[in-house]
Scaffold this active site. Structure first.
Site, PDB file in Angstrom:
ATOM      1  NE  ARG A  15      -2.047   0.798   3.868  1.00 38.99           N
ATOM      2  CZ  ARG A  15      -2.900   0.902   4.881  1.00 38.99           C
ATOM      3  NH1 ARG A  15      -2.940  -0.036   5.812  1.00 38.99           N
ATOM      4  NH2 ARG A  15      -3.711   1.932   4.975  1.00 38.99           N
ATOM      5  CE1 TYR A 148       7.707   9.132   9.614  1.00 39.50           C
ATOM      6  CE2 TYR A 148       8.350  11.341   8.953  1.00 39.50           C
ATOM      7  CZ  TYR A 148       8.022  10.037   8.624  1.00 39.50           C
ATOM      8  OH  TYR A 148       8.019   9.637   7.307  1.00 39.50           O
TER       9      TYR A 148
END
Length: 252
Positions: A15, A148
């Site tokens: 994906r 992140y």
């Protein structure tokens, strides 16, 4: 085809950016083992050169399960694409140790130890190409992205170190730092803004090429780094962002 008879392992290859990577590798003749939690959709699962293993990359055993599957199904590995990752927005004030640890487990630990698990197979092939998917947020930052950004900067550093250590084994290691890539998640983010139309226009202004990226843009770069066309390239972080990080901002 540039990658005919080559075997690639792609984490999160079913994906988003991973799907674009998988499709580009298949188009060049590679066989692909996709490792992710979500099952593959029917078009991908029916591809002759695709295999799948369901794993949670936060699990410390996942890298070794993937390596065993690669050995059993394809007999070796020539290309590793450490693509899978996730992101959350949270200030340091609000972040918990568990949230930080989960981010590092998936975005940083999994690529490191999947590489370790696959090294015997890659050495047995006489060489390989490792491509880590970092981010422009390993180079700069957006608000509330401390975890992140930290994880992706770690991926970039790991890439350079591994290139030094594995060069003697004819194993190259490079990273790709994508910018804004179109996906369901990025579309949802734009649509959640107060004025989605204006938000998209402002986003496009950040890109000198006049568009945002597609998963295939990252996939094409992966193919280049996986092939002999890039045989003298290792230890690099290649930014694929339509010129976004090259453009200096103006206050008007």
């Amino acid at each position: 085809m540039r990658l005919e008879n080559k075997v690639a392992v792609v984490t999160g290859g079913g994906r988003g950016i991973g799907r674009g990577i998988t499709e580009q590798l298949l188009s060049q003749g590679a066989k692909v083992l996709i490792a992710q939690r979500q099952p593959l959709d029917e078009p991908l699962s029916q591809q002759e050169n695709v295999a799948y293993i369901s794993v949670d990359l936060a699990d410390v055993n996942a890298p070794y399960l993937i390596a065993n599957t690669a050995q059993e199904v394809f007999g070796g590995v020539d290309i590793l694409v450490n693509n899978a990752g996730f992101m959350f927005e949270k200030s340091l004030d609000d972040m918990t140790e568990q949230e930080w640890d989960t981010m590092m487990a998936v975005n940083m630990r999994a690529p490191v130890f999947l590489t370790k698990a696959l090294l015997p197979l890659m050495r047995a092939q006489g060489g390989a190409s490792i491509i880590n998917i970092g981010s422009i947020e390993g180079l700069g930052a957006n608000p509330w992205h401390a975890a992140y950004c930290g994880s992706k900067a770690g991926v970039h550093g790991f890439t350079r170190a591994l290139a030094i250590d594995l060069g003697k084994d004819n194993i190259r290691c490079n990273a790709i730092a994508p910018g804004w890539i179109n996906s369901d998640l990025s579309h949802d983010y734009i649509n959640a803004q107060d004025n989605p139309t204006q938000a998209k226009q402002e986003l496009l202004k950040l890109h000198p090429v006049g568009r945002t990226g597609e998963p295939a843009d990252i996939g094409a770069t992966v193919v280049f780094l996986a092939s002999q066309d890039s045989a003298f390239i290792t230890g690099q972080v290649i930014v694929v962002d339509g010129g976004r990080t090259a453009k200096l901002p103006l206050p008007f």
